[in-house]
Design a protein around this motif. Sequence first.
Motif, PDB file in Angstrom:
ATOM      1  N   ARG A 132       0.792  -1.073  -0.029  1.00 19.28           N
ATOM      2  CA  ARG A 132       0.455  -0.041  -0.237  1.00 19.28           C
ATOM      3  C   ARG A 132       0.807   1.141  -0.046  1.00 19.28           C
ATOM      4  O   ARG A 132       0.763   1.647  -1.018  1.00 19.28           O
ATOM      5  CB  ARG A 132      -0.771   0.097   1.139  1.00 19.28           C
ATOM      6  N   PHE A 133       2.615   1.441   1.075  1.00 17.55           N
ATOM      7  CA  PHE A 133       2.961   2.209   0.997  1.00 17.55           C
ATOM      8  C   PHE A 133       4.731   1.816   0.948  1.00 17.55           C
ATOM      9  O   PHE A 133       4.524   1.253   0.929  1.00 17.55           O
ATOM     10  CB  PHE A 133       2.873   2.895   2.139  1.00 17.55           C
ATOM     11  N   GLN A 134       5.366   1.978  -0.050  1.00 17.85           N
ATOM     12  CA  GLN A 134       6.222   1.516  -0.530  1.00 17.85           C
ATOM     13  C   GLN A 134       7.130   2.938   0.629  1.00 17.85           C
ATOM     14  O   GLN A 134       6.972   4.041   0.147  1.00 17.85           O
ATOM     15  CB  GLN A 134       6.583   2.352  -2.233  1.00 17.85           C
ATOM     16  N   PRO A 135       8.519   2.322   0.409  1.00 19.38           N
ATOM     17  CA  PRO A 135       9.478   1.206   0.100  1.00 19.38           C
ATOM     18  C   PRO A 135       8.613   0.211   1.139  1.00 19.38           C
ATOM     19  O   PRO A 135       7.691   0.565   2.094  1.00 19.38           O
ATOM     20  CB  PRO A 135      10.627   1.250   0.331  1.00 19.38           C
ATOM     21  N   ILE A 158      -0.811   4.084  -2.090  1.00 13.51           N
ATOM     22  CA  ILE A 158      -1.418   4.035  -3.579  1.00 13.51           C
ATOM     23  C   ILE A 158      -2.829   4.392  -3.427  1.00 13.51           C
ATOM     24  O   ILE A 158      -3.542   4.599  -5.052  1.00 13.51           O
ATOM     25  CB  ILE A 158      -1.535   2.818  -4.251  1.00 13.51           C
ATOM     26  N   ASP A 159      -3.275   4.229  -2.162  1.00  8.60           N
ATOM     27  CA  ASP A 159      -5.100   5.077  -2.068  1.00  8.60           C
ATOM     28  C   ASP A 159      -4.576   7.046  -1.656  1.00  8.60           C
ATOM     29  O   ASP A 159      -6.363   7.043  -2.418  1.00  8.60           O
ATOM     30  CB  ASP A 159      -5.852   3.946  -0.810  1.00  8.60           C
ATOM     31  N   GLY A 160      -4.060   7.297  -1.648  1.00 15.84           N
ATOM     32  CA  GLY A 160      -3.743   8.155  -1.660  1.00 15.84           C
ATOM     33  C   GLY A 160      -3.722   9.500  -0.284  1.00 15.84           C
ATOM     34  O   GLY A 160      -3.433  10.090  -0.312  1.00 15.84           O
ATOM     35  N   MET A 161      -3.992   8.101   0.340  1.00 12.36           N
ATOM     36  CA  MET A 161      -3.153   8.479   1.725  1.00 12.36           C
ATOM     37  C   MET A 161      -2.318   8.484   2.742  1.00 12.36           C
ATOM     38  O   MET A 161      -1.704   7.700   2.147  1.00 12.36           O
ATOM     39  CB  MET A 161      -4.177   7.524   2.738  1.00 12.36           C
ATOM     40  N   LEU A 283       4.101   2.592 -14.425  1.00  7.81           N
ATOM     41  CA  LEU A 283       3.669   0.990 -14.836  1.00  7.81           C
ATOM     42  C   LEU A 283       5.245   1.173 -13.169  1.00  7.81           C
ATOM     43  O   LEU A 283       5.922   1.848 -12.778  1.00  7.81           O
ATOM     44  CB  LEU A 283       4.229   0.279 -15.425  1.00  7.81           C
ATOM     45  N   THR A 284       5.188  -0.040 -12.244  1.00  8.70           N
ATOM     46  CA  THR A 284       6.139  -0.182 -11.539  1.00  8.70           C
ATOM     47  C   THR A 284       7.017  -1.662 -11.910  1.00  8.70           C
ATOM     48  O   THR A 284       6.718  -2.649 -12.551  1.00  8.70           O
ATOM     49  CB  THR A 284       5.563  -0.767 -10.306  1.00  8.70           C
ATOM     50  N   ARG A 319      10.724   8.819 -13.892  1.00  6.81           N
ATOM     51  CA  ARG A 319      11.174   7.280 -12.577  1.00  6.81           C
ATOM     52  C   ARG A 319      11.303   8.324 -11.715  1.00  6.81           C
ATOM     53  O   ARG A 319      11.457   9.307 -11.066  1.00  6.81           O
ATOM     54  CB  ARG A 319      12.214   6.907 -13.520  1.00  6.81           C
ATOM     55  N   GLN A 320      10.403   7.025 -10.449  1.00  4.54           N
ATOM     56  CA  GLN A 320      10.559   7.522  -9.392  1.00  4.54           C
ATOM     57  C   GLN A 320      11.136   6.558  -8.448  1.00  4.54           C
ATOM     58  O   GLN A 320      10.807   5.541  -9.120  1.00  4.54           O
ATOM     59  CB  GLN A 320       9.211   8.090  -8.638  1.00  4.54           C
ATOM     60  N   SER A 321      11.807   6.210  -7.540  1.00 10.97           N
ATOM     61  CA  SER A 321      12.468   4.959  -7.320  1.00 10.97           C
ATOM     62  C   SER A 321      11.697   4.874  -5.975  1.00 10.97           C
ATOM     63  O   SER A 321      10.948   5.373  -5.285  1.00 10.97           O
ATOM     64  CB  SER A 321      13.601   5.253  -6.160  1.00 10.97           C
ATOM     65  N   LEU A 322      11.304   4.205  -5.928  1.00  7.45           N
ATOM     66  CA  LEU A 322       9.967   3.395  -4.912  1.00  7.45           C
ATOM     67  C   LEU A 322      10.409   2.756  -3.723  1.00  7.45           C
ATOM     68  O   LEU A 322      10.508   2.536  -2.161  1.00  7.45           O
ATOM     69  CB  LEU A 322       8.546   2.568  -5.330  1.00  7.45           C
TER      70      LEU A 322
END
Length: 428
Positions: A132-135, A158-161, A283-284, A319-322
């Motif tokens: 839900r939250f990375q990393p 991923i749900d905006g919180m 995409l991831t 690109r964003q590193s998660l």
Amino acid sequence: MSVAIKIDRLMARIFELGKIGALPNGGCKRLALSEEDKAGRALVTGWFHTLGLEVHTDVIGNTWAIRPDRHGSTEHPIVMGSHIDTVGTGGLYDGNLGVLGGLEVIESLIDAGVQTERPVAVAFFTNEEGARFQPDMMGSGVAQGELDLAEMLATVGIDGMSVSEALDAIGARGDEPVGALKPSAYLELHVEQGPVLEAEGLDIGVVTGVQGISWSEFAISGQSCHAGTTPMPMRHDAGVVAAGIAIEARAIAQDFGAPQVATVGRMHFAPDLVNVVPEEARLTVDLRNTSEGVLQKAEARLFAKAEALAAAEGCTISRQSLARFEPVAFDRDLIESIGQGAAELGFASRRMPSGAGHDAQMFAPHCPSAMIFVPSRDGISHNINEYTAPDQIAKGVALLAKVVLAQAGPEQILPDRQQPATAQGIPS
Ligand code: HGY
Ligand code: MN
Ligand code: MN
């Protein structure tokens, strides 16, 4: 000396916890800091309190429970930890086994009246899964100073919180500061989540370390246009670029060979309509390798290809590193102790690296840390059909108990539970 674990008690707890977030066809979904996680935390923490353990929670929700040593100290415990959050198609054992197995070891010590020379603790860490939250390994990473607390609290899922909002939404934020948990050693029992132990007919994996992890999210911008009227050369199709990146990820794994792995787990197009050329795509890509050097080569190839695909299609890309963790080696002496313990208990074992990330990798740079694997049926995990048989679990927990006692000993039997001593001393 060893203590008799009660496998029925442990399985009952695994199934009890598995009811929280239970999915219609088996398995469970208990995403980090969700209402289901709240209920899971309450159940497990309740078990900690029932055993009279000293329970602590820190500023990102990591929770640990300590049984004092025979001198009454709770300083620098031997910690048995893992996680109770799951992925969306979670099983009953990933993470949960390490926490409830640790609890079983402690309850078995209490049953046997065994006092240890060092305190022993069991812990669960916030958001190990990173679904839900990375990393991933977020809570343990913050606890050990590998990840920045403020940055993690601000992370939006991923749900905006944000993590901070989610912590407060379920009342999981504690008052212990980062770094409050200072183990003298860290041990994690976990299902293998792969096919090796089952294929080789082995009971135990003596884990040597964890491979490197690289998670990226690509955002591609093109131009939406009519799927029927727009000539191909005129298109700036963000979806085609995303698809090309996914194909390249697979090609890297094939060209590099094992242990290189590559996964595209999430992919979304906008406006996501049958007759509109995608304007946006996200995409991831999850790349992993036991070698940091090879992992960097895999990243370099993927990132270069992504740029080239976007340029050829007249799209922009970012690109964003998660998540990015280098490979970690576990403690040699602990590895030896686990292998030796398995042999003494008559369990067939082998040394092996972990393909999955684990909280143990966050402790490894700071205290002697190691892991014990038990087999996964058909080698599957992150799947509702994840399964490990009770007799296999019992071997893992018995070995965990043996290794923890070796670390936390020498032990003493409480006077009121003295057993008839044999000629040589206290019966084993
Ligand atoms: O992604 C992993 O390896 C772990 O399940 N968090
Ligand atoms: Mn896990
Ligand atoms: Mn997992």
